[in-house]
Design a protein around this motif. Sequence first.
Motif, PDB file in Angstrom:
ATOM      1  N   GLN A   1      55.294 -16.685  53.566  1.00 12.86           N
ATOM      2  CA  GLN A   1      55.508 -15.346  53.254  1.00 12.86           C
ATOM      3  C   GLN A   1      56.446 -15.288  52.118  1.00 12.86           C
ATOM      4  OE1 GLN A   1      56.913 -13.212  56.775  1.00 12.86           O
ATOM      5  NE2 GLN A   1      59.019 -13.558  56.103  1.00 12.86           N
TER       6      GLN A   1
ATOM      7  N   LEU B   1      56.036 -12.015  49.765  1.00 14.47           N
ATOM      8  CA  LEU B   1      57.094 -11.135  50.447  1.00 14.47           C
ATOM      9  C   LEU B   1      58.138 -10.685  49.168  1.00 14.47           C
ATOM     10  CD1 LEU B   1      58.047  -9.286  52.426  1.00 14.47           C
ATOM     11  CD2 LEU B   1      59.884 -11.056  53.219  1.00 14.47           C
TER      12      LEU B   1
ATOM     13  N   THR C   1      57.048   1.661  57.302  1.00 13.83           N
ATOM     14  CA  THR C   1      56.119   0.899  57.426  1.00 13.83           C
ATOM     15  C   THR C   1      55.575   1.115  58.893  1.00 13.83           C
ATOM     16  OG1 THR C   1      55.173  -1.351  57.136  1.00 13.83           O
ATOM     17  CG2 THR C   1      57.194  -1.329  58.262  1.00 13.83           C
TER      18      THR C   1
ATOM     19  N   MET D   1      56.222  -4.446  56.871  1.00 14.84           N
ATOM     20  CA  MET D   1      56.879  -5.061  56.038  1.00 14.84           C
ATOM     21  C   MET D   1      58.272  -5.822  57.254  1.00 14.84           C
ATOM     22  SD  MET D   1      60.127  -3.386  53.713  1.00 14.84           S
ATOM     23  CE  MET D   1      60.740  -2.700  55.343  1.00 14.84           C
ATOM     24  N   ASP D   2      58.253  -6.684  56.743  1.00 16.06           N
ATOM     25  CA  ASP D   2      59.283  -7.663  57.458  1.00 16.06           C
ATOM     26  C   ASP D   2      60.750  -7.023  57.055  1.00 16.06           C
ATOM     27  OD1 ASP D   2      61.053  -9.445  58.828  1.00 16.06           O
ATOM     28  OD2 ASP D   2      60.229 -11.334  57.819  1.00 16.06           O
TER      29      ASP D   2
ATOM     30  N   LEU E   1      54.356   1.567  53.261  1.00 16.69           N
ATOM     31  CA  LEU E   1      54.492   0.194  53.098  1.00 16.69           C
ATOM     32  C   LEU E   1      53.239  -0.314  54.007  1.00 16.69           C
ATOM     33  CD1 LEU E   1      58.174  -0.417  52.738  1.00 16.69           C
ATOM     34  CD2 LEU E   1      56.509  -0.012  50.898  1.00 16.69           C
TER      35      LEU E   1
ATOM     36  N   ALA F   1      56.129  -8.442  46.951  1.00 14.50           N
ATOM     37  CA  ALA F   1      56.084  -7.163  47.357  1.00 14.50           C
ATOM     38  C   ALA F   1      57.426  -6.301  47.327  1.00 14.50           C
ATOM     39  CB  ALA F   1      55.605  -6.891  48.764  1.00 14.50           C
ATOM     40  N   LEU F   2      58.265  -6.876  47.767  1.00 16.29           N
ATOM     41  CA  LEU F   2      59.705  -6.249  47.802  1.00 16.29           C
ATOM     42  C   LEU F   2      60.194  -5.972  46.184  1.00 16.29           C
ATOM     43  CD1 LEU F   2      61.891  -8.429  50.335  1.00 16.29           C
ATOM     44  CD2 LEU F   2      60.937  -6.184  50.595  1.00 16.29           C
TER      45      LEU F   2
ATOM     46  N   ARG G   1      57.877  -7.145  62.219  1.00 23.34           N
ATOM     47  CA  ARG G   1      57.354  -8.349  62.293  1.00 23.34           C
ATOM     48  C   ARG G   1      58.361  -9.257  63.159  1.00 23.34           C
ATOM     49  NH1 ARG G   1      53.222  -8.382  58.845  1.00 23.34           N
ATOM     50  NH2 ARG G   1      52.514 -10.489  59.494  1.00 23.34           N
TER      51      ARG G   1
ATOM     52  N   TRP H   1      51.798  -6.465  52.753  1.00 25.09           N
ATOM     53  CA  TRP H   1      53.235  -6.746  53.618  1.00 25.09           C
ATOM     54  C   TRP H   1      52.779  -7.519  54.688  1.00 25.09           C
ATOM     55  CZ3 TRP H   1      57.604  -5.325  51.190  1.00 25.09           C
ATOM     56  CH2 TRP H   1      57.520  -4.510  50.245  1.00 25.09           C
ATOM     57  N   ASP H   2      51.484  -7.894  54.891  1.00 25.22           N
ATOM     58  CA  ASP H   2      51.068  -8.674  56.147  1.00 25.22           C
ATOM     59  C   ASP H   2      51.154 -10.151  55.797  1.00 25.22           C
ATOM     60  OD1 ASP H   2      50.029  -9.119  58.719  1.00 25.22           O
ATOM     61  OD2 ASP H   2      47.923  -8.662  58.042  1.00 25.22           O
ATOM     62  N   THR H   3      52.415 -10.565  56.122  1.00 26.76           N
ATOM     63  CA  THR H   3      52.827 -11.970  55.726  1.00 26.76           C
ATOM     64  C   THR H   3      52.613 -13.120  56.971  1.00 26.76           C
ATOM     65  OG1 THR H   3      55.010 -11.259  55.854  1.00 26.76           O
ATOM     66  CG2 THR H   3      53.999 -11.289  53.887  1.00 26.76           C
TER      67      THR H   3
END
Length: 408
Positions: free
Chosen positions: A277, A281, A313, A48-49, A44, A284-285, A317, A271-273
């Motif tokens: 976000q 996000l 990942t 990812m958060d 990822l 992406a999820l 974050r 995933w760079d939010t």
Amino acid sequence: MTLSRRAFLTRSALIGCSLAASPVVTPVTFAAAPGDNRLVVIILRGAMDGLAMAQPVGDADWRAVRPGPVPGEAGGPVDLDGRFALHPAMAGLMPLWRAREMSVVHAVSTPYRDKRSHFDGQDLLEAGVADLASGARRDGWLNRLLQHYPGSGTHTAWAIGADPLAVLGGAAPVTRWAPEADLALSPQAIRLAEMVMQDDPAFAAAMARAFRIADGDGDALAAALSPEDMGRMMAEDMAAARGPGETRLAAFVAQQLQGPARIAAFSINGWDTHAAQDKPLSRALGRLSDAIVALKDGLGADVWGRTAVVAMTEFGRTVRINGTGGTDHGTGGAMLLAGGALHGGRVVTDWPGLDEASLYDRRDLMPTRDLRAHAAWLMRGLFGLDVATLERDVFPGLDLGADPGLLL
């Protein structure tokens, strides 16, 4: 005149047969690798958060650092175990959770700290080493696994997608495929291939699969095959192979894992939010969730029951949302596991807490275990590698620690 397979592949260039993009051009071995277990690694990219994916709703400090809906409220996460809840965009994975075919591993990270560079973080994640100092190994940890996997051949491991996937880079042979690959075969070339392969059922089956996956619009196949053969072949798996985005990658992975392949990897970006976000996000999820469901559907119950999927990942974050409604580069994060081989339905963590004194640098989730240890225990359980090999060769310098019991 009877052509050998070698002569056919040599002469095909003279008739305009562009096979360079085909998965079957790489020297093929049909000797299945020992064992029936499978491993899929999803990288990822972008950090990812993990706190948003698996929300620690049972932590007394959670709502103070991340205000928002709770399980049971409109738009809220889906309860997992009373301590953690899954982001609503991943609700499609709840049947896996209930079947104990999904787990979350929380508060983990690579040894990377403080510099917060995606490039360095991803390099270290895929190399599987403790640092990127001069002289450190840069081959990938999945490739090093293959080097200790008896019977490993060209089609034992697949790197899927346009991404270079350094996690599979190294001395062991790996087959690569991207959706953009196009055989560009003429009908005459396909006919010739059929004639050459007709007495070798295994090779003919592999060639047919490559044709129907890589022939982008199907025109060459339609011209070369009878209507009956075309219908039979297309019904088998063309629809899955031409799906969108990560779903298409997952469908192709499933096809390979039904054959001699045992290991595959692909990546998902986005995933760079840093700002606003919520929507990106969620998208992406959702893509990650769809890819895992596509894998399960494509593999079928029998192969899925011997498969583990791990999504990881480069770093986490920040715990707190920033002033633009996003999160910045952090440290501790989460892994998502799926598959019928799992001892699932659990959030595996040594949870550090979210009060400020418990955070890393008073801003990030504190990592309490090296994510490489979890990957190593998966490989030990799936493929039987001994602890010494994992700690010395696959993840140099790693201390595996206690077995977290990730597999059945």
